[in-house]
Scaffold this motif. Sequence first.
Motif, PDB file in Angstrom:
ATOM      1  N   TYR A 131       0.845  -1.194   0.000  1.00  0.00           N
ATOM      2  CA  TYR A 131       0.000   0.000   0.000  1.00  0.00           C
ATOM      3  C   TYR A 131       0.879   1.242   0.000  1.00  0.00           C
ATOM      4  O   TYR A 131       1.941   1.285   0.634  1.00  0.00           O
ATOM      5  CB  TYR A 131      -0.904   0.036   1.244  1.00  0.00           C
ATOM      6  N   ILE A 132       0.373   2.291  -0.687  1.00  0.00           N
ATOM      7  CA  ILE A 132       0.978   3.614  -0.624  1.00  0.00           C
ATOM      8  C   ILE A 132      -0.138   4.638  -0.753  1.00  0.00           C
ATOM      9  O   ILE A 132      -0.991   4.531  -1.636  1.00  0.00           O
ATOM     10  CB  ILE A 132       2.055   3.800  -1.718  1.00  0.00           C
ATOM     11  N   GLY A 133      -0.165   5.594   0.162  1.00  0.00           N
ATOM     12  CA  GLY A 133      -1.225   6.600   0.137  1.00  0.00           C
ATOM     13  C   GLY A 133      -1.399   7.237   1.503  1.00  0.00           C
ATOM     14  O   GLY A 133      -0.525   7.133   2.368  1.00  0.00           O
ATOM     15  N   PRO A 134      -2.532   7.889   1.737  1.00  0.00           N
ATOM     16  CA  PRO A 134      -2.728   8.636   2.990  1.00  0.00           C
ATOM     17  C   PRO A 134      -3.121   7.768   4.179  1.00  0.00           C
ATOM     18  O   PRO A 134      -3.037   8.222   5.326  1.00  0.00           O
ATOM     19  CB  PRO A 134      -3.866   9.601   2.631  1.00  0.00           C
ATOM     20  N   ARG A 135      -3.576   6.557   3.958  1.00  0.00           N
ATOM     21  CA  ARG A 135      -4.002   5.697   5.066  1.00  0.00           C
ATOM     22  C   ARG A 135      -2.812   5.154   5.843  1.00  0.00           C
ATOM     23  O   ARG A 135      -1.676   5.150   5.361  1.00  0.00           O
ATOM     24  CB  ARG A 135      -4.805   4.500   4.544  1.00  0.00           C
ATOM     25  N   GLU A 136      -3.118   4.610   7.031  1.00  0.00           N
ATOM     26  CA  GLU A 136      -2.123   3.818   7.747  1.00  0.00           C
ATOM     27  C   GLU A 136      -1.938   2.512   6.970  1.00  0.00           C
ATOM     28  O   GLU A 136      -2.910   1.783   6.710  1.00  0.00           O
ATOM     29  CB  GLU A 136      -2.585   3.528   9.174  1.00  0.00           C
ATOM     30  N   LYS A 168      -8.131   7.078  -4.704  1.00  0.00           N
ATOM     31  CA  LYS A 168      -7.920   8.521  -4.778  1.00  0.00           C
ATOM     32  C   LYS A 168      -6.625   8.861  -4.057  1.00  0.00           C
ATOM     33  O   LYS A 168      -6.527   8.805  -2.832  1.00  0.00           O
ATOM     34  CB  LYS A 168      -9.095   9.267  -4.142  1.00  0.00           C
ATOM     35  N   ASN A 169      -5.593   9.171  -4.850  1.00  0.00           N
ATOM     36  CA  ASN A 169      -4.264   9.459  -4.303  1.00  0.00           C
ATOM     37  C   ASN A 169      -3.724   8.301  -3.458  1.00  0.00           C
ATOM     38  O   ASN A 169      -3.042   8.512  -2.447  1.00  0.00           O
ATOM     39  CB  ASN A 169      -4.274  10.750  -3.477  1.00  0.00           C
ATOM     40  N   GLU A 170      -4.017   7.086  -3.881  1.00  0.00           N
ATOM     41  CA  GLU A 170      -3.504   5.901  -3.189  1.00  0.00           C
ATOM     42  C   GLU A 170      -3.546   4.718  -4.144  1.00  0.00           C
ATOM     43  O   GLU A 170      -4.325   4.685  -5.106  1.00  0.00           O
ATOM     44  CB  GLU A 170      -4.320   5.591  -1.932  1.00  0.00           C
ATOM     45  N   HIS A 171      -2.669   3.747  -3.877  1.00  0.00           N
ATOM     46  CA  HIS A 171      -2.616   2.531  -4.681  1.00  0.00           C
ATOM     47  C   HIS A 171      -2.478   1.314  -3.772  1.00  0.00           C
ATOM     48  O   HIS A 171      -1.812   1.380  -2.720  1.00  0.00           O
ATOM     49  CB  HIS A 171      -1.454   2.578  -5.677  1.00  0.00           C
ATOM     50  N   PHE A 172      -3.104   0.233  -4.181  1.00  0.00           N
ATOM     51  CA  PHE A 172      -3.086  -1.040  -3.465  1.00  0.00           C
ATOM     52  C   PHE A 172      -2.523  -2.108  -4.401  1.00  0.00           C
ATOM     53  O   PHE A 172      -2.939  -2.199  -5.556  1.00  0.00           O
ATOM     54  CB  PHE A 172      -4.502  -1.442  -3.051  1.00  0.00           C
TER      55      PHE A 172
END
Length: 611
Positions: A7-12, A186-190
């Motif tokens: 994961y990369i993005g705003p989440r933990e 949205k501004n993240e990738h899995f």
Amino acid sequence: MCGIVAYIGPREAYPVILKGLKRLEYRGYDSAGVALLNSGLKVYKKKGKVADLEESIVGKDLHANIGIGHTRWATHGEPNDRNAHPHLSNGGRLAMIHNGIIENYAALKQELLKNGYHFQSDTDTEVLLNFIEYIQVNNNCSLEEAVRIALKRVVGAYVIVLIDQENPDTLIAARKGSPLVIGIGKNEHFLASDASPIIEYTKEVVYVNDYEVAIIKPDELILKNLGNERQTPYITKLDMELAAIEKGGYDHFMLKEIFEQPQTIYDCLRGRLDADLGTITMSGIEKYKEQIMNANRIVMVACGTSWHAGLVAEYIFEELCRINVEVEYASEFRYRNPVINKGDVIIAISQSGETADTLVAIENAKKQGAIILGVVNVVGSSISRVSDAGAYTHAGPEIGVASTKAFTAQLAVLTMIALKIAHDRGSIDKERYHRLLHELNDVPDKVKATLEQHEHIKAIAEKYKDSTDSLFLGRGYNFPVALEGALKLKEISYIHAEGYPAAEMKHGPIALVDEKLPVVFVATRDSYHEKVVSNMQEIRARKGRIISVINEGDEQSTALSNDVIVVPEADEILAPMISVIPLQLLSYYVGVARGFDVDKPRNLAKSVTVE
């Protein structure tokens, strides 16, 4: 086989990765680990289940917005903490996870040892990671470029995902031979090995192709080939629902998937089969219909349960279409330099669509001019993309490692293809064609009726759960069903089981028969039924314990059997989709009675992406 989540993005990142790893547990694994990047690269890994990893890192600093996670199925090096993924490079700058096998790892390792590298594990993965670091340092290049250079030297299969401590806003991934899907938020990738960890967050995904490198930032996805040429990502919308990968009140996924079969067979037929109009519509087959009709031979390649589906289909195609059919283990077909002529039709059968041996087998056949048809369950999978045409089974996600609903869905698809070709070829008379269409339409209801006997089958399982060996016997269309029943029992209960054509039992296996040996006969009424009854008498004379799957009113078989399971009658071509159901339930209940985790049997993996 192995599972990747990133994961990369705003989440933990950690909760996303942990939940994703749990969703991938069905693939089969023996250790788990995560790497998180936040003011330093932290790696946590543990032999055992994801729950063991989770427990071992309680209280650790898990804050990060970028991370990678892995469940490992051991190939190089025994299952333990140090061989678990992720691995750290010698310099400590890079962490990597990997699915697949690097075949020339030993030569690469020797090269690295000569240049002062040392190794903490026995894995081929750590070798590849340090090889990438070595190229990056010695060429003073970016990680992206180092990956591309390294992969040109690599022999084998891989999906790799890397974190670079000095570039905390980027993941680098690459693929050859093993699956990788990237979810776009949205501004993240899995990133994951399949869509199950992603569906909760987004339905827009990109399936990475072989020899592609992905450069992933929170707000950007770049795909390149190994020649550094930009590729256009093709965004696919998932048709999977989150509920499909949950247990839905059942004790195990395997039981849920067995009971889903009336619906999954119906879904497979829906929109294709119109019994009243006498039509079968399969757009994926239509383009190559003439080539199939005029083919000198059809070769079905598959592994495991899918191979058994191919054996049933061999009988169906030869009887209805009058075309020569061969069924091959993909693992043998890819290596034995088979004779393939231009215009041969190769049907690749695979639940996951990622089975490594099957994928390589059809790639080789395609180069020699064969027409490739794929019969797969997973939309967007590698086999579906390599195939010229084919048909999806629409069975939905199959989480249990032991295949159940995929088998009956494969049979439904293959039967429809055979009926369509036979009708258009004129090799089946109209009366039988229309009768088979109506009978095929009735199969979901007959499967449902069979499932209503689950308590009776559970009681039979209790009687035989302590057996150490068993035989499964059948003839004709029911012979592959016997093979499948034996395979299921082996997979789920770890009881030694063998499937044989009933007549072959006299050529060896009869030596095993005594008063302790359960012998399962698939003995529904067909053209072989009298012969099967004779085989029952041979077992009975030697005091074997007979369990028979029969049709209503079969007094001969009932009199010879210790236990019977009655299933609805059907044309022998369609009977396997019904007669296999009791064998699935029997295996399930024996496994549960023996106290095993039937969803994740030891040493097995759902998607076999290595040799």
